[in-house]
Enzyme design. Sequence first.
Site, PDB file in Angstrom:
ATOM      1  N   SER A 174       0.854  -1.182   0.000  1.00 33.17           N
ATOM      2  CA  SER A 174       0.000   0.000   0.000  1.00 33.17           C
ATOM      3  C   SER A 174       0.890   1.233   0.000  1.00 33.17           C
ATOM      4  CB  SER A 174      -0.928  -0.064   1.212  1.00 33.17           C
ATOM      5  OG  SER A 174      -1.879   0.962   1.162  1.00 33.17           O
ATOM      6  N   HIS A 177      -2.396  -1.116  -3.487  1.00 32.04           N
ATOM      7  CA  HIS A 177      -3.489  -0.141  -3.347  1.00 32.04           C
ATOM      8  C   HIS A 177      -3.199   1.091  -4.195  1.00 32.04           C
ATOM      9  CE1 HIS A 177      -4.521  -1.824   0.917  1.00 32.04           C
ATOM     10  NE2 HIS A 177      -4.943  -2.613  -0.055  1.00 32.04           N
ATOM     11  N   ASP A 179      -4.951  -4.296   5.707  1.00 32.64           N
ATOM     12  CA  ASP A 179      -5.296  -5.213   4.618  1.00 32.64           C
ATOM     13  C   ASP A 179      -4.115  -6.176   4.418  1.00 32.64           C
ATOM     14  OD1 ASP A 179      -6.820  -6.293   2.567  1.00 32.64           O
ATOM     15  OD2 ASP A 179      -6.040  -4.906   1.058  1.00 32.64           O
TER      16      ASP A 179
END
Lengths: 193, 276
Positions: free
Chosen positions: A16, A43, A136
Amino acid sequence: MSCNNIHYRAVVIGASAGGLAAVGAILAELKSTFCIPILLAQHISPHVESHLATHFAAKTALAVKEAEDKDPIKRGSLYIAPSNYHLLVGFDGCTALSIDPPVNYSRPSIDVLFESAADYFGNELIGIILSGANSDGAAGLKKIKQRGGLTVVQSLDSAEVKTMPQAAIEAANADHILSLKDIGHFLNTICEC
Amino acid sequence: MNDITNEQLEIQLLLEAIYIKYGYDFREYSLAHTKRRLEYRCGIEGIKNYAEMQHKVIHDANFFEQLLLDLSINVTEMFRDPWFYKKVRELVIPHLHTYPFLKIWHAGCSAGQEVYSMGIILHEESLKERAQVYATDFNESILEKAKKGIYPMDLIRQYSANYQAANGSASFSDYYTADYDHVIMKNVLKDKVLFTPHNLATDGAFGEMHVIFCRNVLIYFTRELQNRVFNLFYDSLIPGGFLCLGSKESLRFADIADKFELVSEPEKIYRKKRGR
């Protein structure tokens, strides 16, 4: 050509915030002989077209492509989740895309990729969690571990943002906690053609 | 590997039970997707395995109704991928102006956002009065939502932004009436639309369509089912009719791929070739 070690059939990477540089650094370490497929959930804003494929293609000898629906997962290729779609591994061994609701506020979600990959590849999968600002991927890495796969997390002191690696370490009791450079070396030793 | 195989077997049996008992066919849906949906329901209901779920599905019709909602694809937005709608205005609309009468099919329309997006374009292009629009989904409760055209207010900001980005010429608020925390789409966008059940997995072709929209539906199907649906679309389109898919979907696995021409690659707009 064949792999010296055929035990692992795929690598999944989740990243991310700070992931762009981290993934780039790992790719730069990989030898041109590295031959098992990599699937990446990075992401990225849902409202822009992703240029990740172009970005990473310049850094690696792997064939880089934004995953399409039902791509056969081939050796020596890097598949990148498109922005605003989840990337899954299907039971037919091909990629699968979905626009199911975001998971952990994320689409693509790392958990979705990791859990589906764990279902298909079982203990022949390596999961890697890199820098990021949410949790996540923690559940996905845990599932990979439960299925007998190998779990790797970027070391906290080398991560631009520590939240995601921290969450993954806690959830999955990761097998290896490594710096970016070491992750690259490690992958080279695991599979070479 | 063994327990994974058993799990797959249990899922297949569950889907078989659903098909035999209720007539809904998910057997050729992509298994990875289906499993995620089922896992979600298992988690909520505290169901331990798919055999237990199968028992519950067979004996509890209300539970099946819930599962049916879980298994449908209900994620969409108005003017999703605004650049797609720009291209529709640019490349498809001029052709539609040449026909005295138009038929448009939204296949797998879910809660109707796509239907209203296109309805706005037809209205703004003065094509609405000569159009007949079919909006279909296999899930009748979703179809009912589509027909009502009521959406939560908190989504409207994104919808408005999409509309503007798709070169909308008016204000998005012209097309709905606000009521506390919801908006209701105006009747002018509904009066030419027939909302009707249709199942892409089991039902037949619609006749003489000028445009078919089917976006982000086929990714949930196996290649075999995708192929069946592409043939269905081919049979439903007039020669020169347009097929609009989601941006990550393509005709590449369809056996009738060479009977379509690609009109615009990024937007996945295809056109049925003329001639035999």
